[in-house]
Design an enzyme around this catalytic site. Structure first.
Site, PDB file in Angstrom:
ATOM      1  N   TRP A 325       0.833  -1.210   0.000  1.00 43.35           N
ATOM      2  CA  TRP A 325       0.000   0.000   0.000  1.00 43.35           C
ATOM      3  C   TRP A 325       0.863   1.253   0.000  1.00 43.35           C
ATOM      4  CZ3 TRP A 325      -0.294   4.117   3.375  1.00 43.35           C
ATOM      5  CH2 TRP A 325      -1.398   4.957   3.247  1.00 43.35           C
ATOM      6  N   HIS A 326       2.017   1.162   0.658  1.00 40.76           N
ATOM      7  CA  HIS A 326       2.854   2.346   0.792  1.00 40.76           C
ATOM      8  C   HIS A 326       3.565   2.731  -0.506  1.00 40.76           C
ATOM      9  CE1 HIS A 326       2.311   1.699   5.137  1.00 40.76           C
ATOM     10  NE2 HIS A 326       2.642   2.951   5.257  1.00 40.76           N
ATOM     11  N   GLY A 327       3.741   1.799  -1.407  1.00 43.24           N
ATOM     12  CA  GLY A 327       4.416   2.182  -2.637  1.00 43.24           C
ATOM     13  C   GLY A 327       4.677   1.021  -3.565  1.00 43.24           C
ATOM     14  N   PHE A 482       2.183   8.342  -1.266  1.00 50.29           N
ATOM     15  CA  PHE A 482       1.475   7.087  -1.053  1.00 50.29           C
ATOM     16  C   PHE A 482      -0.022   7.242  -1.276  1.00 50.29           C
ATOM     17  CE2 PHE A 482       5.024   6.726   2.239  1.00 50.29           C
ATOM     18  CZ  PHE A 482       5.894   6.228   1.308  1.00 50.29           C
TER      19      PHE A 482
END
Length: 482
Positions: A325-327, A482
């Site tokens: 999800w963060h990248g 993000f």
């Protein structure tokens, strides 16, 4: 529009005056102003992406209405999946298209097959991961019949686009934030003052701590082959406080700004670096995302109700997806998996709920056991952040290898050591203030209220002075990507 910009310093008072002096008698007018202000705030980056927010708003509003009128289980599931596919489809295209394409080409090249596919110059819309999850929570809660769908399109639009938390959270649940748009807000002086305190502390974290730490973190990570182990460890330490000051500072400003307009957002950080184990850390770091994954993914997967294999499987799924999800980079996936490995011993020994309360509650100093646990958890967290900050997995491994070299215990040598010492002192000041305020919800909002008025004013003026003295090169908030 950045919180720490002149643009926002002009924007906020204008919206505040219009909201409380011209729209205070009409709830719908207040909500409409929030929608307009939020669209201006978001469109300041790139007005073209407003269409995504509008489309997502219309889709989930319509699906919510459709779910309220439909009792057929298959049709309700169909509506739910329509919302999921639309929201995650946008997120997947803008955030992960090139990642999957590049890895697909690499995979085929490994087997001697060359694919001729060109990457797209996809610009990642600011905050898409945050408002996508926020609208999804609304649809899922309506589907589960935990929430009555709204028929007020303006209120729902304000919920989706609420500018204080639009681009980097907290990720608000519809069950908490949406009902606040139905109730007429009245100006509360004490609430507004608490909001200003929190904005001030958030600005300190961002401008003084995060932006100054970024200067050294960038130097060490971008030139890691030029420094010894002690310098690289110092660089990782600077990044550890950069990301905390940056993200928790943003959350403080967002929550404080919301209070100026009569809204209460959920706490997003609860002093995570005082955690005594990794499980406690994840109950205190980015709380709105951790609880989102818990409620909408971990529990539906079975949570901890099954056997050991299911518990381990679900833990790795949650942490790896959280990392992704963060990248769109393997570094985030490894970071998530590493935290899963950290968490695993606690899960298998049923100690993941051992440290629930506040550390050293009711006491000024922590016990030696707590200090040892906090230190070991903090060191594990620093090492994990190396993967989060590195450009690639190889970069992270080289950086870690550099830390654990023979020069780990040498005196680090680098430029601007005097400024670095100043930043370390400021980090110490941050730690002391948050330790003293750790038993309140946000820290600073209750700290010093029992002091003499002159001392309290001097304290706040001192923070203002530090912000102006240590304002450096403006750094974009890390979580915008993000």
């Amino acid at each position: 529009m950045l919180f720490n910009s002149i643009d926002f310093a002009i924007f906020l008072p204008i919206v505040f005056i219009l909201y409380w002096f011209f729209c205070h008698k009409n709830l719908k007018l207040q909500n409409l102003l929030i929608v307009v202000a939020s669209y201006v705030f978001y469109g300041w980056w790139d007005w073209r992406f407003l269409s995504l927010i509008v489309f997502s708003t219309v889709v989930d509003y319509s699906i919510g209405i459709a779910l309220s009128r439909e009792e057929n289980k298959k049709k309700r599931i169909l509506f739910l999946w329509l919302s999921i596919m639309v929201n995650l489809g946008f997120l997947g295209f803008f955030k992960y298209y090139n990642f999957f394409l590049d890895n697909l080409i690499t995979a085929f090249t490994f087997f001697g097959i060359k694919l001729h596919a060109s990457s797209l110059k996809v610009i990642l819309p600011v905050g898409i991961s945050f408002y996508t999850f926020q609208t999804l929570s609304y649809t899922i809660d309506v589907y589960r019949k935990k929430l009555t769908p709204t028929k007020d399109f303006i209120a729902f639009s304000a919920f989706v686009s609420f500018f204080p938390q639009l681009v980097a959270g907290p990720i608000e649940r519809a069950t908490n934030l949406l009902p606040q748009f139905y109730t007429k807000r009245k100006f509360e002086y004490n609430k507004a003052v608490d909001g200003l305190r929190q904005i001030l502390w958030g600005m300190f974290k961002k401008v003084v701590i995060a932006d100054n730490c970024a200067e050294f973190a960038n130097e060490f990570f971008n030139n890691h082959t030029e420094y010894g182990g002690s310098g690289l460890l110092l660089g990782a330490l600077f990044f550890t406080f950069q990301i905390y000051g940056d993200f928790s500072g943003y959350s403080d400003i967002a929550i404080g700004t919301s209070r100026l307009f009569g809204f209460n957002l959920k706490q997003n950080f609860a002093f995570p670096y005082f955690s005594r184990d990794i499980a406690e850390f994840w109950r205190r770091w980015h709380i709105s995302l951790s609880t989102w994954f818990r409620d909408y993914l971990y529990i539906p997967l079975g949570g901890s109700r099954g056997g050991t294999t299911m518990k381990v499987r679900n833990t790795f799924i949650i942490f790896i997806i959280s990392g992704f999800w963060h990248g769109a980079n393997w570094t985030f996936i490894v970071w998530g998996a590493l935290n899963a490995f950290y968490f695993l011993p606690l899960l298998l020994t049923n100690k993941n709920r051992s440290n629930i309360g506040t550390v050293a509650e009711g006491r000024l100093l922590a016990s030696s056991k707590d200090i040892l646990n906090i230190t070991s958890t903090f060191l594990l967290t620093i090492l994990a952040w190396v993967f989060f900050r590195a450009d690639s997995v190889n970069h992270a491994l080289e950086y870690l290898a550099g830390i654990f070299s023979n020069s780990l215990f040498s005196v680090p040598s680098f430029e601007n050591r005097a400024h670095a010492a100043e930043v370390l002192i400021l980090i110490g000041f941050l730690i002391i203030i948050e330790w003293l305020g750790r038993e309140s919800q946000y820290g600073l909002e209750k700290l010093g209220l029992n002091w003499k008025r002159s001392l309290r004013i001097a304290f706040y003026l001192g923070i203002v002075c530090l912000i102006f003295l240590f304002v450096g090169k403006e750094q974009e908030f890390i979580y915008f990507q993000f």
